[in-house]
Design a protein around this motif. Structure first.
Motif, PDB file in Angstrom:
ATOM      1  N   LEU A  48       0.880  -1.174   0.000  1.00  0.00           N
ATOM      2  CA  LEU A  48       0.000   0.000   0.000  1.00  0.00           C
ATOM      3  C   LEU A  48       0.911   1.215   0.000  1.00  0.00           C
ATOM      4  N   LEU A  49       0.835   2.000  -1.067  1.00  0.00           N
ATOM      5  CA  LEU A  49       1.698   3.186  -1.173  1.00  0.00           C
ATOM      6  C   LEU A  49       0.822   4.426  -1.311  1.00  0.00           C
ATOM      7  N   TYR A  50       1.243   5.505  -0.682  1.00  0.00           N
ATOM      8  CA  TYR A  50       0.469   6.744  -0.877  1.00  0.00           C
ATOM      9  C   TYR A  50       1.398   7.938  -0.924  1.00  0.00           C
ATOM     10  N   HIS A  51       0.888   9.013  -1.491  1.00  0.00           N
ATOM     11  CA  HIS A  51       1.577  10.286  -1.381  1.00  0.00           C
ATOM     12  C   HIS A  51       0.567  11.417  -1.260  1.00  0.00           C
ATOM     13  N   ILE A  52       1.058  12.539  -0.825  1.00  0.00           N
ATOM     14  CA  ILE A  52       0.199  13.722  -0.690  1.00  0.00           C
ATOM     15  C   ILE A  52       0.870  14.780  -1.545  1.00  0.00           C
ATOM     16  N   GLN A  53       0.224  15.109  -2.634  1.00  0.00           N
ATOM     17  CA  GLN A  53       0.909  15.915  -3.646  1.00  0.00           C
ATOM     18  C   GLN A  53      -0.096  16.753  -4.449  1.00  0.00           C
ATOM     19  N   TRP A  54       0.376  17.826  -5.028  1.00  0.00           N
ATOM     20  CA  TRP A  54      -0.465  18.675  -5.874  1.00  0.00           C
ATOM     21  C   TRP A  54      -0.835  17.952  -7.157  1.00  0.00           C
ATOM     22  N   LYS A  55      -2.046  18.200  -7.612  1.00  0.00           N
ATOM     23  CA  LYS A  55      -2.526  17.642  -8.875  1.00  0.00           C
ATOM     24  C   LYS A  55      -3.010  18.814  -9.725  1.00  0.00           C
ATOM     25  N   PHE A  56      -3.078  18.562 -11.013  1.00  0.00           N
ATOM     26  CA  PHE A  56      -3.643  19.596 -11.886  1.00  0.00           C
ATOM     27  C   PHE A  56      -4.669  18.968 -12.815  1.00  0.00           C
ATOM     28  N   PHE A 107      -4.904  21.367  -7.119  1.00  0.00           N
ATOM     29  CA  PHE A 107      -5.404  21.031  -5.780  1.00  0.00           C
ATOM     30  C   PHE A 107      -4.514  19.977  -5.134  1.00  0.00           C
ATOM     31  N   TYR A 108      -4.665  19.871  -3.816  1.00  0.00           N
ATOM     32  CA  TYR A 108      -3.788  19.012  -3.021  1.00  0.00           C
ATOM     33  C   TYR A 108      -4.550  17.730  -2.685  1.00  0.00           C
ATOM     34  N   MET A 109      -3.978  16.603  -3.050  1.00  0.00           N
ATOM     35  CA  MET A 109      -4.697  15.334  -2.884  1.00  0.00           C
ATOM     36  C   MET A 109      -3.815  14.309  -2.188  1.00  0.00           C
ATOM     37  N   LYS A 110      -4.455  13.501  -1.371  1.00  0.00           N
ATOM     38  CA  LYS A 110      -3.797  12.300  -0.883  1.00  0.00           C
ATOM     39  C   LYS A 110      -4.266  11.198  -1.808  1.00  0.00           C
ATOM     40  N   ASP A 111      -3.342  10.549  -2.489  1.00  0.00           N
ATOM     41  CA  ASP A 111      -3.739   9.409  -3.310  1.00  0.00           C
ATOM     42  C   ASP A 111      -2.918   8.193  -2.941  1.00  0.00           C
ATOM     43  N   ALA A 112      -3.651   7.103  -2.704  1.00  0.00           N
ATOM     44  CA  ALA A 112      -3.009   5.854  -2.299  1.00  0.00           C
ATOM     45  C   ALA A 112      -3.306   4.786  -3.343  1.00  0.00           C
ATOM     46  N   TYR A 113      -2.448   3.779  -3.391  1.00  0.00           N
ATOM     47  CA  TYR A 113      -2.567   2.720  -4.393  1.00  0.00           C
ATOM     48  C   TYR A 113      -2.268   1.389  -3.721  1.00  0.00           C
ATOM     49  N   SER A 114      -3.095   0.374  -4.018  1.00  0.00           N
ATOM     50  CA  SER A 114      -2.854  -0.940  -3.410  1.00  0.00           C
ATOM     51  C   SER A 114      -2.510  -1.964  -4.483  1.00  0.00           C
ATOM     52  N   GLU A 160     -18.119  15.753  -2.414  1.00  0.00           N
ATOM     53  CA  GLU A 160     -17.286  14.540  -2.430  1.00  0.00           C
ATOM     54  C   GLU A 160     -15.916  14.877  -1.836  1.00  0.00           C
ATOM     55  N   VAL A 161     -15.611  14.264  -0.681  1.00  0.00           N
ATOM     56  CA  VAL A 161     -14.310  14.548  -0.056  1.00  0.00           C
ATOM     57  C   VAL A 161     -13.315  13.400  -0.252  1.00  0.00           C
ATOM     58  N   GLY A 162     -13.838  12.241  -0.644  1.00  0.00           N
ATOM     59  CA  GLY A 162     -12.937  11.117  -0.914  1.00  0.00           C
ATOM     60  C   GLY A 162     -13.566  10.199  -1.939  1.00  0.00           C
ATOM     61  N   HIS A 163     -12.706   9.419  -2.599  1.00  0.00           N
ATOM     62  CA  HIS A 163     -13.226   8.505  -3.622  1.00  0.00           C
ATOM     63  C   HIS A 163     -12.284   7.310  -3.708  1.00  0.00           C
ATOM     64  N   ILE A 164     -12.841   6.109  -3.586  1.00  0.00           N
ATOM     65  CA  ILE A 164     -11.994   4.918  -3.661  1.00  0.00           C
ATOM     66  C   ILE A 164     -12.446   4.020  -4.815  1.00  0.00           C
ATOM     67  N   PHE A 165     -11.474   3.328  -5.414  1.00  0.00           N
ATOM     68  CA  PHE A 165     -11.735   2.559  -6.632  1.00  0.00           C
ATOM     69  C   PHE A 165     -11.043   1.191  -6.557  1.00  0.00           C
ATOM     70  N   TYR A 166     -11.718   0.177  -7.059  1.00  0.00           N
ATOM     71  CA  TYR A 166     -11.023  -1.091  -7.303  1.00  0.00           C
ATOM     72  C   TYR A 166     -11.111  -1.389  -8.794  1.00  0.00           C
ATOM     73  N   PHE A 167      -9.947  -1.583  -9.433  1.00  0.00           N
ATOM     74  CA  PHE A 167      -9.992  -1.802 -10.889  1.00  0.00           C
ATOM     75  C   PHE A 167      -9.142  -2.990 -11.333  1.00  0.00           C
ATOM     76  N   GLY A 168      -8.860  -3.928 -10.408  1.00  0.00           N
ATOM     77  CA  GLY A 168      -8.192  -5.179 -10.799  1.00  0.00           C
ATOM     78  C   GLY A 168      -6.899  -4.961 -11.555  1.00  0.00           C
ATOM     79  N   ASP A 169      -6.824  -5.532 -12.783  1.00  0.00           N
ATOM     80  CA  ASP A 169      -5.541  -5.452 -13.500  1.00  0.00           C
ATOM     81  C   ASP A 169      -5.557  -4.425 -14.640  1.00  0.00           C
ATOM     82  N   ILE A 182      -8.209  11.331  -1.379  1.00  0.00           N
ATOM     83  CA  ILE A 182      -8.875  12.285  -0.470  1.00  0.00           C
ATOM     84  C   ILE A 182      -8.495  13.687  -0.952  1.00  0.00           C
ATOM     85  N   GLY A 183      -9.491  14.537  -1.085  1.00  0.00           N
ATOM     86  CA  GLY A 183      -9.222  15.922  -1.493  1.00  0.00           C
ATOM     87  C   GLY A 183      -8.809  16.737  -0.273  1.00  0.00           C
TER      88      GLY A 183
END
Ligand code: 5CA
Length: 444
Positions: free
Chosen positions: A131-139, A155-162, A281-290, A317-318
């Motif tokens: 599980l990896l995440y970062h908190i970084q600016w997005k455009f 905007f500033y987002m926390k995005d994590a990836y599993s 919407e303050v957060g959004h999670i996704f499962y997309f397999g492969d 998370i926004g």
């Protein structure tokens, strides 16, 4: 901080360009300043709040075993061509060319880049889950940036990836984030409800948006309102209990408009429980397999010697949007009173002395209290200006520091007029106030 030396540019009136209360307040108390359409600078007050939100988000990510990294804002187009999203993403992606004429872009999200990082190092199922995440600016070059930092371009987002070895484990990871999000928003004193959602350009078929109710929200939602009574979000990071937790929420119909089906809604939800409203919407999670691992060839060795593409999810998370969302949820714009949750307030207490040009006793008293708080590590702001007391109170109602000490003509002796914003004052000794604030700090 002495207010006379602070950079908190407060406006007398609401700026006319702001249509919703969070945007109005943020401009009014100088939390942000627009630099161009949908792009903002964060000034000290707003920046402090956002950083405190970020800290809570980070702590809750770490608690589920996610590891923090930092990926760049500028990405190469190569990996986006590999995934096929370079063309699909369309106008929302800001494309840039470097001096070698190479196609670059300002990252709107990081599925490709994190998959590239993963595939270069992880080769065996034994290293999973990751599980990896970062908190970084997005455009995102939004068609209609609006409402200040709520829908902006940068905007500033926390995005994590599993990354998991199979679907079953991947859903376990998904559920860890589901729990983590409930906990994060609760710590921010928000009621954010998970709603089955569409996956848009990220892809996949399992997805929840976390939404807080607000008339000014841009998401239309359809729910069984009993979902708002759920409060037991559990705490165990174990497959079965996390599954049960998600089921507990999913037993109530709750969807965003892309997933709305009138017949289903009317069949599943009794009339008296139906709630059709709007939210943020303050957060959004996704499962997309492969989806990405296949396109970018990110596979691992399995126990029997075969290989398979890893199964992935992503979790956003926004962080900057949350600043506005919390204002929408808590600002009383009729009374013009804001109250930040203690854990993210820009200062923990405000000292407001009544200052008379010829008499500096109130300011001296206030400065002594200020020093005492400082020695106890309490983040304090003191209003050392010579404005009259009613305009000082008005100003602090807007800034939203949760606690105040008012030092007036009648403040003699040991007892101080201590006030939780919006409530009646109490007379307390300085030691009692310090104790109370330290206790609050520990709780948060
Ligand atoms: N890669 C996935 C999950 S990490 C992703 O990008 N999801 S997202 O598109 O839903 O964005 C995650 C969160 O960022 C949203 O829930 C929202 O809170 C915030 N967000 C998205 N677009 C904007 C925007 N234009 N302005 C402010 N915040 C935004």
């Amino acid at each position: 901080m002495f207010i006379s030396k602070s950079f908190i540019p407060i406006l007398k009136n609401n700026p006319s360009e702001a249509k919703i209360k969070s945007h109005q307040l943020m401009l009014r108390v100088g939390m942000i300043k627009q630099s161009s359409a949908g792009i903002y600078s964060w000034l000290p007050l707003g920046f402090k709040i956002m950083k405190k939100i970020e800290k809570i988000v980070r702590e809750e990510q770490n608690k589920i075993g996610a590891q923090e990294i930092l990926m760049p804002t500028i990405q190469s187009s190569e990996i986006w061509k590999e995934s096929g999203r370079y063309d699909d993403y369309g106008e929302e992606m800001l494309r840039i060319k470097d001096r070698q004429d190479r196609e670059m872009l300002y990252g709107p999200t990081n599925e490709e880049l994190v998959t590239d990082i993963f595939r270069s190092s992880i080769k065996s199922y034994k290293s999973l889950p990751q599980l990896l995440y970062h908190i970084q600016w997005k455009f995102r070059d939004e068609v209609r940036p609006r409402f200040g930092i709520m829908r902006c371009r940068e905007f500033y987002m926390k995005d994590a990836y599993s990354f998991d070895v199979n679907d079953d484990d991947a859903v376990f990871s998904y559920n860890k984030f589901f729990l983590s999000y409930l906990k994060t928003f609760k710590r921010l004193e928000l009621t954010a409800i998970p709603m089955a959602a569409d996956t848009g350009p990220i892809g996949g078929n399992l997805s929840h948006e976390f939404i807080i109710l607000a008339d000014t929200g841009e998401s239309k939602i359809f729910t069984d309102k009993r979902i708002f009574d759920l409060n037991n979000e559990g705490s165990v990071l174990e497959k079965k209990s996390l599954e049960d937790l998600r089921k507990k929420y999913e037993q109530f119909y709750s969807v965003t408009d892309e997933k709305f089906n009138k017949e289903e809604f009317e069949k599943e939800v009794k009339e008296e429980n139906r709630l059709i409203t709007k939210g943020i919407e303050v957060g959004h999670i996704f499962y997309f397999g492969d989806k990405y691992s296949k396109a970018l060839n990110a596979s691992v060795d399995l126990p029997g010697g075969k290989k398979d593409f890893v199964k992935m999810g992503s979790y956003g998370i926004g962080v900057s949007r949350l600043v506005g969302a919390i204002i929408e949820a808590r600002y009383d714009d009729q009374e013009e009173i804001m109250k930040w949750p203690f854990s993210i307030a820009p200062y923990e207490i405000a000292i407001i002395p009544m200052i008379n040009k010829n008499d500096t006793t109130a300011l001296e008293k206030a400065s002594n209290i200020y020093e005492h708080f400082k020695a106890n590590n309490i983040d304090t702001i003191i209003d050392d200006t010579d404005e009259n007391i009613s305009s000082k109170i008005k100003k602090f109602n807007l800034i939203g520091i949760p606690y105040q000490i008012i030092i007036g003509k009648n403040s003699d002796g040991d007892l101080l007029e201590f006030k939780e914003i919006g409530k009646d004052p109490k007379n307390l000794k300085i030691e009692e106030i310090v104790k109370l604030l330290i206790k609050l700090k520990e709780k948060n």
